[in-house]
Design a protein around this motif. Structure first.
Motif, PDB file in Angstrom:
ATOM      1  N   LEU A 165       1.133  -1.085   0.196  1.00 14.89           N
ATOM      2  CA  LEU A 165       0.091  -0.143   0.403  1.00 14.89           C
ATOM      3  C   LEU A 165       0.753   0.989   0.065  1.00 14.89           C
ATOM      4  CD1 LEU A 165      -2.342  -1.199   2.386  1.00 14.89           C
ATOM      5  CD2 LEU A 165      -3.247  -0.731  -0.248  1.00 14.89           C
ATOM      6  N   GLU A 166       2.184   1.052   0.565  1.00 10.39           N
ATOM      7  CA  GLU A 166       3.424   2.742   0.338  1.00 10.39           C
ATOM      8  C   GLU A 166       3.293   2.759  -0.245  1.00 10.39           C
ATOM      9  OE1 GLU A 166       6.882   4.012   1.355  1.00 10.39           O
ATOM     10  OE2 GLU A 166       6.176   2.486   0.666  1.00 10.39           O
ATOM     11  N   GLY A 167       3.814   1.607  -1.413  1.00 15.35           N
ATOM     12  CA  GLY A 167       4.484   2.006  -2.911  1.00 15.35           C
ATOM     13  C   GLY A 167       3.577   1.933  -3.474  1.00 15.35           C
ATOM     14  N   LEU A 168       2.306   2.057  -4.076  1.00 14.26           N
ATOM     15  CA  LEU A 168       0.981   2.083  -4.061  1.00 14.26           C
ATOM     16  C   LEU A 168       0.466   3.018  -4.320  1.00 14.26           C
ATOM     17  CD1 LEU A 168      -0.981   1.088  -6.642  1.00 14.26           C
ATOM     18  CD2 LEU A 168      -2.147   0.260  -4.657  1.00 14.26           C
ATOM     19  N   SER A 169       0.921   4.324  -2.774  1.00 14.05           N
ATOM     20  CA  SER A 169       0.552   5.144  -2.562  1.00 14.05           C
ATOM     21  C   SER A 169       1.590   5.649  -3.215  1.00 14.05           C
ATOM     22  CB  SER A 169       0.225   5.859  -1.586  1.00 14.05           C
ATOM     23  OG  SER A 169       1.785   5.463  -0.562  1.00 14.05           O
ATOM     24  N   LEU A 170       2.974   5.604  -3.225  1.00 10.85           N
ATOM     25  CA  LEU A 170       4.064   6.505  -3.630  1.00 10.85           C
ATOM     26  C   LEU A 170       3.931   6.550  -5.340  1.00 10.85           C
ATOM     27  CD1 LEU A 170       6.030   8.177  -3.410  1.00 10.85           C
ATOM     28  CD2 LEU A 170       7.564   5.752  -3.527  1.00 10.85           C
ATOM     29  N   LEU A 171       3.033   5.672  -6.076  1.00  8.09           N
ATOM     30  CA  LEU A 171       3.245   5.196  -7.172  1.00  8.09           C
ATOM     31  C   LEU A 171       1.471   6.265  -7.601  1.00  8.09           C
ATOM     32  CD1 LEU A 171       2.910   2.076  -7.768  1.00  8.09           C
ATOM     33  CD2 LEU A 171       4.244   2.849  -9.207  1.00  8.09           C
ATOM     34  N   VAL A 172       0.615   6.387  -6.695  1.00  8.15           N
ATOM     35  CA  VAL A 172      -0.255   7.652  -7.236  1.00  8.15           C
ATOM     36  C   VAL A 172       0.025   9.690  -7.177  1.00  8.15           C
ATOM     37  CG1 VAL A 172      -2.710   8.242  -6.393  1.00  8.15           C
ATOM     38  CG2 VAL A 172      -2.354   5.509  -6.615  1.00  8.15           C
ATOM     39  N   LEU A 173       0.867   9.260  -6.112  1.00  7.92           N
ATOM     40  CA  LEU A 173       1.377  10.449  -5.709  1.00  7.92           C
ATOM     41  C   LEU A 173       2.400  11.664  -6.649  1.00  7.92           C
ATOM     42  CD1 LEU A 173       0.800  12.271  -3.633  1.00  7.92           C
ATOM     43  CD2 LEU A 173       3.280  11.259  -2.400  1.00  7.92           C
ATOM     44  N   VAL A 174       3.102   9.890  -7.097  1.00  5.65           N
ATOM     45  CA  VAL A 174       4.394  10.334  -8.241  1.00  5.65           C
ATOM     46  C   VAL A 174       3.805  10.532  -9.518  1.00  5.65           C
ATOM     47  CG1 VAL A 174       6.368   9.894  -9.322  1.00  5.65           C
ATOM     48  CG2 VAL A 174       6.293   9.751  -6.809  1.00  5.65           C
ATOM     49  N   PHE A 175       2.898   9.216  -9.471  1.00 10.11           N
ATOM     50  CA  PHE A 175       2.603   9.571 -11.370  1.00 10.11           C
ATOM     51  C   PHE A 175       0.822  10.040 -11.840  1.00 10.11           C
ATOM     52  CE2 PHE A 175       6.186   6.252 -11.360  1.00 10.11           C
ATOM     53  CZ  PHE A 175       6.966   6.533 -11.982  1.00 10.11           C
ATOM     54  N   ILE A 176       0.577  10.398 -11.024  1.00 11.77           N
ATOM     55  CA  ILE A 176      -0.790  10.973 -11.170  1.00 11.77           C
ATOM     56  C   ILE A 176      -1.056  12.331 -10.144  1.00 11.77           C
ATOM     57  CG2 ILE A 176      -3.253  10.349 -10.613  1.00 11.77           C
ATOM     58  CD1 ILE A 176      -2.858   7.559 -10.993  1.00 11.77           C
ATOM     59  N   ALA A 177      -0.617  12.615  -9.404  1.00 10.99           N
ATOM     60  CA  ALA A 177      -0.942  12.996  -8.323  1.00 10.99           C
ATOM     61  C   ALA A 177      -0.389  14.257  -8.412  1.00 10.99           C
ATOM     62  CB  ALA A 177      -1.187  13.284  -7.167  1.00 10.99           C
ATOM     63  N   VAL A 178       0.791  14.838  -8.712  1.00  9.88           N
ATOM     64  CA  VAL A 178       1.820  15.643  -8.904  1.00  9.88           C
ATOM     65  C   VAL A 178       1.829  16.192 -10.490  1.00  9.88           C
ATOM     66  CG1 VAL A 178       4.272  16.295  -8.937  1.00  9.88           C
ATOM     67  CG2 VAL A 178       3.666  14.805  -7.021  1.00  9.88           C
ATOM     68  N   PRO A 179       1.974  15.085 -11.396  1.00  8.44           N
ATOM     69  CA  PRO A 179       1.407  15.936 -12.599  1.00  8.44           C
ATOM     70  C   PRO A 179       0.263  16.829 -12.580  1.00  8.44           C
ATOM     71  CG  PRO A 179       2.243  13.838 -13.172  1.00  8.44           C
ATOM     72  CD  PRO A 179       1.615  13.771 -11.140  1.00  8.44           C
ATOM     73  N   MET A 180      -1.104  15.903 -12.028  1.00  6.53           N
ATOM     74  CA  MET A 180      -1.611  17.229 -12.172  1.00  6.53           C
ATOM     75  C   MET A 180      -1.641  18.146 -11.321  1.00  6.53           C
ATOM     76  SD  MET A 180      -5.381  14.372 -10.855  1.00  6.53           S
ATOM     77  CE  MET A 180      -5.900  15.399 -10.295  1.00  6.53           C
ATOM     78  N   LYS A 181      -1.639  18.529 -10.408  1.00  9.70           N
ATOM     79  CA  LYS A 181      -1.092  19.932  -8.942  1.00  9.70           C
ATOM     80  C   LYS A 181      -0.203  20.551 -10.316  1.00  9.70           C
ATOM     81  CE  LYS A 181       1.670  21.410  -5.698  1.00  9.70           C
ATOM     82  NZ  LYS A 181       2.420  21.038  -4.888  1.00  9.70           N
ATOM     83  N   TYR A 182       0.583  20.424 -11.166  1.00 12.32           N
ATOM     84  CA  TYR A 182       1.869  20.937 -11.841  1.00 12.32           C
ATOM     85  C   TYR A 182       1.211  21.406 -13.501  1.00 12.32           C
ATOM     86  CZ  TYR A 182       5.070  21.268  -8.294  1.00 12.32           C
ATOM     87  OH  TYR A 182       5.368  20.982  -6.609  1.00 12.32           O
ATOM     88  N   TYR A 183       0.503  20.001 -14.273  1.00  8.32           N
ATOM     89  CA  TYR A 183       0.388  20.630 -15.389  1.00  8.32           C
ATOM     90  C   TYR A 183      -1.015  21.197 -15.307  1.00  8.32           C
ATOM     91  CZ  TYR A 183       4.393  17.918 -16.666  1.00  8.32           C
ATOM     92  OH  TYR A 183       5.697  17.871 -16.806  1.00  8.32           O
ATOM     93  N   PHE A 184      -2.030  20.460 -14.557  1.00  7.34           N
ATOM     94  CA  PHE A 184      -3.347  20.767 -14.475  1.00  7.34           C
ATOM     95  C   PHE A 184      -3.670  22.027 -13.783  1.00  7.34           C
ATOM     96  CE2 PHE A 184      -3.576  16.826 -16.423  1.00  7.34           C
ATOM     97  CZ  PHE A 184      -3.470  17.205 -17.848  1.00  7.34           C
ATOM     98  N   GLU A 185      -3.127  22.458 -13.029  1.00  5.60           N
ATOM     99  CA  GLU A 185      -3.086  23.600 -11.323  1.00  5.60           C
ATOM    100  C   GLU A 185      -4.391  22.795 -10.126  1.00  5.60           C
ATOM    101  OE1 GLU A 185      -3.199  26.883 -13.158  1.00  5.60           O
ATOM    102  OE2 GLU A 185      -1.326  26.773 -14.479  1.00  5.60           O
ATOM    103  N   ASN A 186      -3.844  21.824 -10.413  1.00 11.80           N
ATOM    104  CA  ASN A 186      -5.000  20.997  -9.459  1.00 11.80           C
ATOM    105  C   ASN A 186      -4.415  20.073  -8.788  1.00 11.80           C
ATOM    106  OD1 ASN A 186      -7.241  19.941  -8.173  1.00 11.80           O
ATOM    107  ND2 ASN A 186      -8.167  18.721 -10.068  1.00 11.80           N
ATOM    108  N   PRO A 187      -4.317  20.599  -7.293  1.00 13.19           N
ATOM    109  CA  PRO A 187      -3.491  20.288  -6.105  1.00 13.19           C
ATOM    110  C   PRO A 187      -4.196  19.126  -5.281  1.00 13.19           C
ATOM    111  CG  PRO A 187      -3.470  22.453  -5.712  1.00 13.19           C
ATOM    112  CD  PRO A 187      -4.378  22.369  -6.783  1.00 13.19           C
TER     113      PRO A 187
END
Length: 100
Positions: free
Chosen positions: A18-40
């Motif tokens: 679960l910890e590894g999966l949460s990092l995957l979601v954070l790095v590959f989904i959440a961070v791009p959404m924050k910086y490319y789509f301005e949705n933090p």
């Protein structure tokens, strides 16, 4: 699969996954959404979840190490170190935890 919920090592493996999966979601989904789509919003949600899972993994590693009489030099430090390396929990599960 049922053994994963019964034993402490099994629960440690689930937490590591679960910890590894949460990092995957954070790095590959959440961070791009924050910086490319301005949705933090997802980073604000996933950041604390990942942090809590990380701490839970560390505390459970120490607990399992004490219960199983792991030598700190041989096993415990490797599992703890893997949690600091991105996606290291997947590697440590495959190489150490799955064989115990």
């Amino acid at each position: 699969m049922k053994n994963l919920f019964i034993t402490k090592i099994g629960r440690l493996r689930i937490i590591g996954y679960l910890e590894g999966l949460s990092l995957l979601v954070l790095v590959f989904i959440a961070v791009p959404m924050k910086y490319y789509f301005e949705n933090p919003s997802l980073t604000k949600t996933m950041g604390p979840i990942h942090g809590a899972l990380f701490l839970l993994f560390i505390f459970n590693t120490i607990s399992v190490g004490v219960e199983q009489n792991w030598k700190f030099r041989n096993t415990t430090w490797k599992v703890i170190l893997a949690s600091f390396i991105p996606f290291g929990t997947f590697y440590i599960d495959k190489t150490i935890l799955s064989k115990l």
